[in-house]
Each structure stands twice: as C-alpha cells, then as structure tokens.
Enzyme design. Structure first.
Site, PDB file in Angstrom:
ATOM      1  N   LYS A 179       0.883  -1.182   0.000  1.00 29.86           N
ATOM      2  CA  LYS A 179       0.000   0.000   0.000  1.00 29.86           C
ATOM      3  C   LYS A 179       0.908   1.215   0.000  1.00 29.86           C
ATOM      4  O   LYS A 179       1.445   1.598   1.031  1.00 29.86           O
ATOM      5  CB  LYS A 179      -0.884  -0.035   1.253  1.00 29.86           C
ATOM      6  N   PRO A 180       1.114   1.824  -1.192  1.00 29.72           N
ATOM      7  CA  PRO A 180       1.960   3.028  -1.229  1.00 29.72           C
ATOM      8  C   PRO A 180       1.253   4.193  -0.537  1.00 29.72           C
ATOM      9  O   PRO A 180       0.031   4.166  -0.376  1.00 29.72           O
ATOM     10  CB  PRO A 180       2.124   3.323  -2.721  1.00 29.72           C
ATOM     11  N   GLU A 182      -0.591   7.654  -0.124  1.00 28.41           N
ATOM     12  CA  GLU A 182      -1.557   8.275  -1.036  1.00 28.41           C
ATOM     13  C   GLU A 182      -0.935   9.453  -1.809  1.00 28.41           C
ATOM     14  O   GLU A 182      -1.352   9.770  -2.912  1.00 28.41           O
ATOM     15  CB  GLU A 182      -2.813   8.742  -0.288  1.00 28.41           C
ATOM     16  N   GLY A 212      -4.895   5.628   3.975  1.00 30.56           N
ATOM     17  CA  GLY A 212      -4.592   4.874   5.186  1.00 30.56           C
ATOM     18  C   GLY A 212      -5.814   4.243   5.845  1.00 30.56           C
ATOM     19  O   GLY A 212      -5.848   3.026   6.068  1.00 30.56           O
ATOM     20  N   GLY A 232       6.268   5.116   8.829  1.00 32.12           N
ATOM     21  CA  GLY A 232       5.405   6.291   8.877  1.00 32.12           C
ATOM     22  C   GLY A 232       5.409   6.891  10.269  1.00 32.12           C
ATOM     23  O   GLY A 232       6.397   6.771  11.007  1.00 32.12           O
ATOM     24  N   SER A 233       4.283   7.481  10.630  1.00 30.50           N
ATOM     25  CA  SER A 233       4.223   8.218  11.896  1.00 30.50           C
ATOM     26  C   SER A 233       4.078   7.275  13.098  1.00 30.50           C
ATOM     27  O   SER A 233       3.572   6.157  12.964  1.00 30.50           O
ATOM     28  CB  SER A 233       3.038   9.179  11.862  1.00 30.50           C
ATOM     29  N   GLU A 255       8.990   1.252  11.379  1.00 29.95           N
ATOM     30  CA  GLU A 255      10.052   2.262  11.299  1.00 29.95           C
ATOM     31  C   GLU A 255       9.337   3.606  11.388  1.00 29.95           C
ATOM     32  O   GLU A 255       8.625   3.997  10.471  1.00 29.95           O
ATOM     33  CB  GLU A 255      10.829   2.095   9.995  1.00 29.95           C
ATOM     34  N   GLY A 257       9.066   7.698  13.573  1.00 25.03           N
ATOM     35  CA  GLY A 257       9.702   9.010  13.463  1.00 25.03           C
ATOM     36  C   GLY A 257      10.986   9.152  14.254  1.00 25.03           C
ATOM     37  O   GLY A 257      11.501   8.195  14.818  1.00 25.03           O
ATOM     38  N   CYS A 289      13.262  10.840   8.154  1.00 25.41           N
ATOM     39  CA  CYS A 289      13.037  10.477   9.562  1.00 25.41           C
ATOM     40  C   CYS A 289      14.307  10.613  10.397  1.00 25.41           C
ATOM     41  O   CYS A 289      14.224  10.815  11.603  1.00 25.41           O
ATOM     42  CB  CYS A 289      12.462   9.070   9.653  1.00 25.41           C
ATOM     43  N   GLU A 335      -0.754  20.473   3.278  1.00 28.93           N
ATOM     44  CA  GLU A 335      -0.944  20.136   4.695  1.00 28.93           C
ATOM     45  C   GLU A 335       0.402  20.115   5.433  1.00 28.93           C
ATOM     46  O   GLU A 335       0.552  20.688   6.513  1.00 28.93           O
ATOM     47  CB  GLU A 335      -1.613  18.754   4.761  1.00 28.93           C
ATOM     48  N   LYS A 339       1.877  22.614   8.291  1.00 26.16           N
ATOM     49  CA  LYS A 339       2.328  22.053   9.566  1.00 26.16           C
ATOM     50  C   LYS A 339       3.720  22.617   9.912  1.00 26.16           C
ATOM     51  O   LYS A 339       3.975  23.044  11.043  1.00 26.16           O
ATOM     52  CB  LYS A 339       2.380  20.525   9.428  1.00 26.16           C
ATOM     53  N   GLU A 386       8.549  16.152  15.996  1.00 19.15           N
ATOM     54  CA  GLU A 386       9.137  15.979  14.668  1.00 19.15           C
ATOM     55  C   GLU A 386       8.502  16.984  13.710  1.00 19.15           C
ATOM     56  O   GLU A 386       7.290  16.972  13.509  1.00 19.15           O
ATOM     57  CB  GLU A 386       8.879  14.543  14.191  1.00 19.15           C
TER      58      GLU A 386
HETATM   59  P1  ADP Z   1       2.612  10.773   7.413  1.00 16.56           P
HETATM   60  O1  ADP Z   1       2.074  11.444   8.636  1.00 16.56           O
HETATM   61  O2  ADP Z   1       4.064  10.952   7.221  1.00 16.56           O
HETATM   62  O3  ADP Z   1       1.805  10.977   6.163  1.00 16.56           O
HETATM   63  P2  ADP Z   1       1.357   8.310   8.062  1.00 16.56           P
HETATM   64  O4  ADP Z   1       1.815   7.477   9.190  1.00 16.56           O
HETATM   65  O5  ADP Z   1       0.072   9.033   8.189  1.00 16.56           O
HETATM   66  O6  ADP Z   1       2.565   9.256   7.720  1.00 16.56           O
HETATM   67  O7  ADP Z   1       1.260   7.445   6.735  1.00 16.56           O
HETATM   68  C1  ADP Z   1       2.214   6.495   6.338  1.00 16.56           C
HETATM   69  C2  ADP Z   1       1.510   5.375   5.589  1.00 16.56           C
HETATM   70  O8  ADP Z   1       0.545   4.778   6.458  1.00 16.56           O
HETATM   71  C3  ADP Z   1       0.719   5.832   4.366  1.00 16.56           C
HETATM   72  O9  ADP Z   1       0.811   4.830   3.366  1.00 16.56           O
HETATM   73  C4  ADP Z   1      -0.695   5.937   4.893  1.00 16.56           C
HETATM   74  O10 ADP Z   1      -1.687   5.797   3.909  1.00 16.56           O
HETATM   75  C5  ADP Z   1      -0.735   4.755   5.846  1.00 16.56           C
HETATM   76  N1  ADP Z   1      -1.760   4.853   6.898  1.00 16.56           N
HETATM   77  C6  ADP Z   1      -2.283   5.968   7.461  1.00 16.56           C
HETATM   78  N2  ADP Z   1      -3.227   5.650   8.375  1.00 16.56           N
HETATM   79  C7  ADP Z   1      -3.303   4.297   8.410  1.00 16.56           C
HETATM   80  C8  ADP Z   1      -4.070   3.345   9.148  1.00 16.56           C
HETATM   81  N3  ADP Z   1      -4.954   3.728  10.031  1.00 16.56           N
HETATM   82  N4  ADP Z   1      -3.857   2.040   8.912  1.00 16.56           N
HETATM   83  C9  ADP Z   1      -2.950   1.629   8.029  1.00 16.56           C
HETATM   84  N5  ADP Z   1      -2.196   2.457   7.287  1.00 16.56           N
HETATM   85  C10 ADP Z   1      -2.362   3.779   7.467  1.00 16.56           C
END
Ligand code: ADP
Length: 486
Positions: A179-180, A182, A212, A232-233, A255, A257, A289, A335, A339, A386
C-alpha cells in the site's frame, strides 16, 4: 519535460485493474500543486482481492514456493537490471510526484540497485542449524517464509522504501501486498511493472494504492496477512500494532519518526561540522526520519557555529526540483507545508530566536525557506516534536554528560551524531546515546548492509542487513528419532 505516466491502476496477479468501487484519487506535483494523474483508489474490497492473490501465490505447490532459492535471487537480480535500465525514468517520476530534487533522486537510484542486489544475494543464504539434543534424536531448524506480508509505505523516499520492504520479503520467499502512500503512488506502480517484466509469478507482488484508513487499515486487519511492515508516523504505527495484536497476532516491523540529536563538541572541525549539520536537516526539505532536528552545540563555539549555520542556510538554492541547480524543493503537500509553518510560528512564540527563513516562498507549490533558530530550549515544541521540514534548531550545552542526558530525554531513538576530534568523547557518546544508528564525524550515511531502525517509539525491528530477512521468516524445529542401533 514531464515523465510519461504509464501506470495508474491497481496491480493484482500481474494485471492492472480498476478499483472495485470505480473510485480514483488525484496525485500531485508538489512544485505547483497541479494534478499529475488520477490513480485507482483501492479500499477493503481491493485489498481482499490482492490478499487472495498473494495467498494463492504462497500456496505450498505454487510456482513461487517451488522455485529454487538461488533462482529466486537471480530473479531479483534481473529486477535490479531493469531498475538500472530505467534509472532516468524512475528518477524523473520520483521527483515529479515527490518533490525530491533531481540530484538527490539520481544519487538514490544507484543505491537502490545496490540494495536490490544485496537483498537478492541473501535469498540462498537462509539456513537453519542442527542441534545436539540426544544420542537417538536428530534435530534441525528450518527457516521458512512467514506468509503474506502487508507493506505500508511512506511518501518521503518512495522508491527506497518500496525496495527495502518488498525485496527483503521476496528474498525470504514471502508474497506481498503493498500500500503506497496516497501522496506518492506512481513509482511503486512503475516498480511493480518491472517486477512482472523480470518474471515474477502472478500474485507474488500486488500493489493497491489508496488511503490509510481505507486500504491501509484493511490490510492491517486482514486475517490472511501474517506480517505488516510499516514506515510512517508514530501515531499510525501504534494503530497498526494494535490492529495486528487484536487480530491474528501479525508479526510487525515498524520504522517510525525521530527527533535525532546531533552534537558538536568544542574540538570539532567546523569546516566539516557546519555543512553536515545543515545538510542533516535541510536535505530533502527536512522530510527524512533521521533528520538532525536537534542540534546541540557546545558553549565555547556556539556563536561562531550559529553565524556559519545562518550563512549556509542563506546560500541554499531553493527551487523547482526538476532543475539540477535546485538544492531544496517543495514540501510534499499543502498540509505538510502548513504544519511546518505552524511549528515555525510556535518556535517564535515560545521564545526561540529566528535568524533566517521562517516563511513560505511564493504562492505556488509548497516551498518553505531554509530556517534557522538559535537559543532553542529543550522544552520548546520545536525541540520536542518531529517537524519534517527545513528547520534547524540550535541548542547550547556545556558538558558531554549533560548533552547525553538531554539527547536521550525524548521518546524517540532513531539516529544520533557527534562531531569531535576526541576518540574517547565519540566512543562514550555512541555507547550511551539511545539511537538505532550513531554517526561520528559524518551524518546520513546508510548502506544496505547496515541494520536500520529505532529505539523506543522510533520503531520495532530493523530493516537492511542480514537480520532484515530474519524478520520475514519463521523458525521451525524438527526432531527426528534415529534407529536405536544399527
Ligand atoms: P505521514 O504522517 O508521514 O503521512 P502516516 O503514518 O500518516 O505518515 O502514513 C504512512 C503510511 O501509512 C501511508 O501509506 C498511509 O496511507 C498509511 N496509513 C495511514 N493511516 C493508516 C491506518 N490507520 N492504517 C494503516 N495504514 C495507514
């Protein structure tokens, strides 16, 4: 010239399909905010199809499961050849969709090819052990692929993240649903096409673009997914671990922040330390990161260092990432830009001294000036959270003991660095700092051979290095009775 967009659909069983819902979403060029393409928006229905395909491809009699380990490695090396062949196109596409300056994309791609080859070389080195457990018993371990893996990618370095996760999983013999992010679906789709061209059997790699809470969440809750690897976050990382635990106890690699401390000692060579510290936080507009986002400078050299840091920031060339002269491009989207600007405002309000930058550049695209704050204190928001933007926060310290404690006073633990000409200082710091990677008199260098990941809330597990493949394997102990007597 804009690169041709060849793939915008969902990739399942080596075929391109529309989302079941028929929905699409726009993907943008962060340079000017224009729409590049409409991409199929996958959700639970599409994830279900992709996981079914990956499950079929993982069946014990499937082509993929029966392939010899060495041939699996050869196949991945063929993919490396194709990535190398399409280097220019992939660089252009990454820069177009992600805003990474083209010079950075170009330095990343050879690194990506090296990473694929390194991981491919591990495919036939997966070995078990034999254990002496008794005269009439013969026992050994088998290391076997964990199963269908869900790989959830971030937007900041899309190609590298795709490779680190997908090729490690494939080297281990797993099948995957990707899942890349968005914001940046395009290079993942282009890489999927190259995997098919390399000869990967249908269903082994599936790519479902989407959001996500839709596609991402469906993947983390799917009962046929055995493992999730996510970058991601911290916030979403925690959701993923909860989903994995509440469901079928998926294995999880996270992996997340960082708020990485970089320490400059009085004895450091400033000609080297100043540019490294600046590039440590300005590279890729701060959207890395491991960014050196807490810069601790020892008291004696503080004023001189700050003066030089400001001069360095002012000289940065910010502009269209497609222009090879640009050193800094746009933030990924509106966005994120807002931020970052919000954090800068907070820094000013809380009393940090803004010495350069601090504003948006122009009103097209998402550009933020290289920004330097001095007199930053540990309890200010810009020193704690971060930012993921081109914001250098410079703090002052007196002693090594003090700076180690202050560096560790955070929930993060991804990276750290120190500039010093005293080997004892460097070794003490690297021993005591809580971070998954420590750089001495350098910053940012990573390699496929080196494990990468974080302490504390910066993550779980490691990517790259020999141990990364282990994270996609189960260990099975086999005990066999031997005939009592010959
Ligand atoms: P950022 O804040 O840097 O955009 P995110 O953690 O929100 O990082 O997103 C990183 C990845 O996790 C993206 O591919 C996003 O679509 C996915 N993602 C976001 N929310 C969810 C969720 N609830 N469950 C699974 N994947 C998610």
């Amino acid at each position: 010239m804009a690169p041709e967009i060849k793939y915008t659909k969902i990739f399942i069983d080596n075929k391109w399909v529309d989302a079941k819902s028929g929905k699409t979403f726009d993907t943008y060029d962060p340079h000017d905010g224009s729409v590049i393409a409409k991409v199929a928006e996958g959700d639970q229905a599409d994830i279900n199809l992709a996981v079914s395909a990956a499950k079929r491809a993982f069946h014990r009699n499937s082509e993929w499961r029966l392939i010899d380990a060495q041939d699996r490695g050869k196949l991945l090396n063929k993919f490396a050849d194709l990535v190398h062949r399409d280097e220019e196109y992939l660089c252009a596409l990454e820069t177009y969709n992600n805003g990474a300056v083209i010079t950075m994309s170009r330095t990343f791609i050879p690194r990506v090819v090296d990473t694929i080859r390194y991981l491919a070389s591990l495919a036939d080195k997966i070995q078990g052990d034999t254990m002496p457990i008794g005269g009439d018993l013969f026992s050994y371990t088998l290391k076997q692929p964990v199963g269908v893996c869900g790989l959830i990618l971030p937007w900041n370095v899309p190609i590298l993240m795709f490779i680190s996760k997908v090729i490690t999983a494939l080297a281990a013999g797993c099948t995957v649903v990707v899942k890349p992010a968005e914001q940046t679906p395009l290079t993942a789709l282009a890489l999927a096409a190259l995997l098919a061209e390399a000869g990967l059997p249908p269903g082994v790699v599936n790519v479902v673009p989407g959001f996500g809470p839709g596609a991402g969440s469906a993947l983390t809750h799917h009962p046929d997914v055995a493992k999730i690897s996510f970058t991601g976050s911290v916030e979403v990382g925690k959701l993923i671990q909860q989903a994995a635990g509440a469901n079928n106890l998926k294995r999880v690699t996270l992996e997340l922040g960082g708020k990485s401390p970089l320490v400059i000692m009085n004895d450091a060579n400033l000609d080297i330390a100043v540019p490294y510290a600046a590039l440590g936080v300005f590279t890729h507009q701060g959207q890395i990161c491991i960014a050196a986002s807490r810069l601790f400078v020892q008291a004696e050299i503080y004023d001189e260092f700050v003066k030089r840091a400001v001069a360095f920031a002012k000289a940065r060339v910010v502009g269209d990432p497609k222009d090879p002269k640009s050193q800094q491009g746009p933030q990924i989207d509106e966005e994120m830009m807002k931020k970052v600007l919000g954090y800068i405002e907070k820094g000013k309000q809380e009393g940090a001294k803004l010495l350069t930058g601090g504003k948006r550049i122009g009103n097209q695209g998402f550009y933020v000036e290289p920004t330097v704050f001095a007199d930053v204190k540990d309890d200010m928001t810009i020193a704690k959270e971060e930012i993921f933007g081109p914001v250098q926060s410079i703090l002052k310290f007196d002693t090594l003991e003090e700076v180690i404690d202050r560096a560790n006073d955070t929930n993060y633990g991804l990276a750290a660095g120190i500039f010093t000409t005293n080997i004892d200082t460097a070794l003490q710091f690297s021993k005591h700092v809580e971070a998954g990677v420590v750089w001495i008199n350098t910053y940012f260098s990573t390699s496929p051979q080196m494990p990468f990941g974080g302490f504390k809330e910066s993550g779980l597990g490691r990517e790259n290095g020999m141990m990364s493949v282990e994270a996609y394997l189960e260990v099975k102990s086999v005990i066999t009775a031997l005939p009592k007597k010959l």
